[in-house]
Design a protein around this motif. Structure first.
Motif, mmCIF file in Angstrom:
data_model
loop_
_atom_site.group_PDB
_atom_site.id
_atom_site.type_symbol
_atom_site.label_atom_id
_atom_site.label_comp_id
_atom_site.label_asym_id
_atom_site.label_seq_id
_atom_site.Cartn_x
_atom_site.Cartn_y
_atom_site.Cartn_z
ATOM 1 N N ALA A 1 -8.597 1.854 2.315
ATOM 2 C CA ALA A 1 -7.640 2.336 1.305
ATOM 3 C C ALA A 1 -8.008 1.820 -0.082
ATOM 4 C CB ALA A 1 -6.230 1.895 1.681
ATOM 5 N N ALA B 1 -10.074 4.157 -3.621
ATOM 6 C CA ALA B 1 -9.511 4.273 -4.975
ATOM 7 C C ALA B 1 -10.578 4.074 -6.052
ATOM 8 C CB ALA B 1 -8.378 3.264 -5.154
ATOM 9 N N VAL C 1 0.830 -1.206 0.000
ATOM 10 C CA VAL C 1 0.000 0.000 0.000
ATOM 11 C C VAL C 1 0.866 1.257 0.000
ATOM 12 C CG1 VAL C 1 -1.676 1.341 1.343
ATOM 13 C CG2 VAL C 1 -1.939 -1.136 1.141
ATOM 14 N N SER C 2 1.927 1.243 0.792
ATOM 15 C CA SER C 2 2.795 2.417 0.909
ATOM 16 C C SER C 2 3.525 2.760 -0.379
ATOM 17 C CB SER C 2 3.814 2.200 2.038
ATOM 18 O OG SER C 2 3.159 2.066 3.285
ATOM 19 N N GLU C 3 3.652 1.780 -1.254
ATOM 20 C CA GLU C 3 4.281 2.031 -2.555
ATOM 21 C C GLU C 3 3.266 2.473 -3.609
ATOM 22 O OE1 GLU C 3 7.371 2.210 -3.333
ATOM 23 O OE2 GLU C 3 8.169 1.549 -1.394
ATOM 24 N N ASN C 4 2.046 2.827 -3.134
ATOM 25 C CA ASN C 4 1.005 3.369 -4.012
ATOM 26 C C ASN C 4 0.512 2.344 -5.033
ATOM 27 O OD1 ASN C 4 -0.708 5.527 -4.577
ATOM 28 N ND2 ASN C 4 0.591 6.279 -6.250
ATOM 29 N N SER D 1 -3.361 2.529 -6.412
ATOM 30 C CA SER D 1 -3.752 3.463 -7.474
ATOM 31 C C SER D 1 -3.432 2.933 -8.864
ATOM 32 C CB SER D 1 -3.058 4.816 -7.262
ATOM 33 O OG SER D 1 -1.653 4.685 -7.404
#
Length: 301
Positions: A121, A125, A81-84, A87
């Motif tokens: 999260a 999106a 998740v932290s690496e996007n 999206s």
């Protein structure tokens, strides 16, 4: 080995990167420790870059490998998740390649499964409308993974379940359950059960989506036992809230099916337990005697 795989992910040749991504996935899928080893080697940012490349096969393998990493623990999912990654995964749900859609949905499901924050999260999106559309996809694996993703989102909180219902999710799930002809309907039934479990308002939204009749039908003998057991549980989640909910379940002739499941020698202990709890919850809330008469007319044999 991990350094060599990272080096391969950094090359220009898509086929080399695909091979490296496959290898990382085969390593990471087995245990959290092996997945952590791949994460520590710096593979996740490079896999997210692969999601952005033009080759569908490379995107597909990268999504599959990210799913193999984040399925194990919330901490590993958070790295993804932290690496996007979300999206870049979200638009792939609507890609024309069925294998890519399948893996994108799977990876998002493996993220959403862990905590309400992870599910939020994913939902943020704009994933839910796209996923509901995929419930009608021509590919059965895509449909199943879409239903699974919805299940992983709605199971956490009433707020997330409400987002799905407000997007037309209850009706879409009922349509999925009615029209799918195999055990894949299990995931749609579970999603409806989780929505109904939240509160009486959401449970009534499930009733209004005309879920009770197909759930009652799913109790019949021709369905796999896993489907019958989960349908019994879902009906219990609907009927346990108020008298109106209980009557809605009873009017669909579900009580006699539940009783039959409970007393049948061929039912597993899990199925019997779910049927018994559903019966108890519905009968305790049902204040209309006429709705309970089928139970009196069809006593256990």
């Amino acid at each position: 080995a991990s350094e060599a795989l990272v080096h391969c992910l950094e090359t220009v040749d898509p086929s080399v990167r695909e091979g490296a991504a496959w290898a990382i996935g085969y390593i990471a899928r087995h245990t959290p420790d092996l997945a952590q080893t791949m994460v520590d080697a710096g593979t996740v940012p490079l896999l997210v870059v692969c999601l952005q490349e033009p080759e569908p096969s490379l995107k597909q393998i990268a999504a599959s490998t990210l799913a193999d990493i984040c399925k194990h623990t919330p901490e590993l999912a958070q790295v993804v998740v932290s690496e996007n990654a979300i999206s870049f995964l979200a638009p792939l749900i609507s890609h024309k390649d069925p294998k890519l859609k399948k893996q994108a949905l799977s990876c998002l499901g493996k993220i959403a499964m862990h905590t309400p924050e992870h599910a939020q999260a994913v939902a943020a999106a704009d994933v839910i409308p796209r996923t509901l559309e995929r419930l009608k996809d021509q590919d059965p694996s895509v449909r199943k993974n879409a239903a699974t993703l919805i299940r992983e989102i709605v199971k956490h909180t009433a707020q997330l379940a409400s987002v799905v219902v407000n997007a037309g999710g209850a009706a879409a799930l009922v349509d999925y359950v009615v029209n799918i002809g195999d055990s894949g309907k299990l995931f749609g039934i579970m999603a409806l059960g989780f929505i109904a479990a939240c509160n009486e308002t959401l449970a009534w939204a499930v009733v209004e989506a005309k879920a009770v009749e197909p759930l009652s039908k799913a109790l019949e003998d021709e369905e796999p036992e896993a489907v019958r057991a989960v349908a019994a549980w879902a009906l219990g989640q609907i009927g346990r809230h108020t008298s109106e909910h209980a009557v809605a379940v009873a009017d669909a002739h579900a009580l006699t099916h539940l009783l039959r499941l409970f007393v049948s020698e061929s039912s597993s202990e899990d199925t019997k337990t779910k049927a018994k709890r559903a019966l108890k919850g519905v009968v305790q809330k049902c204040t209309r005697l006429a709705a309970l008469e089928p139970l009196l007319d069809s006593p256990p044999t």
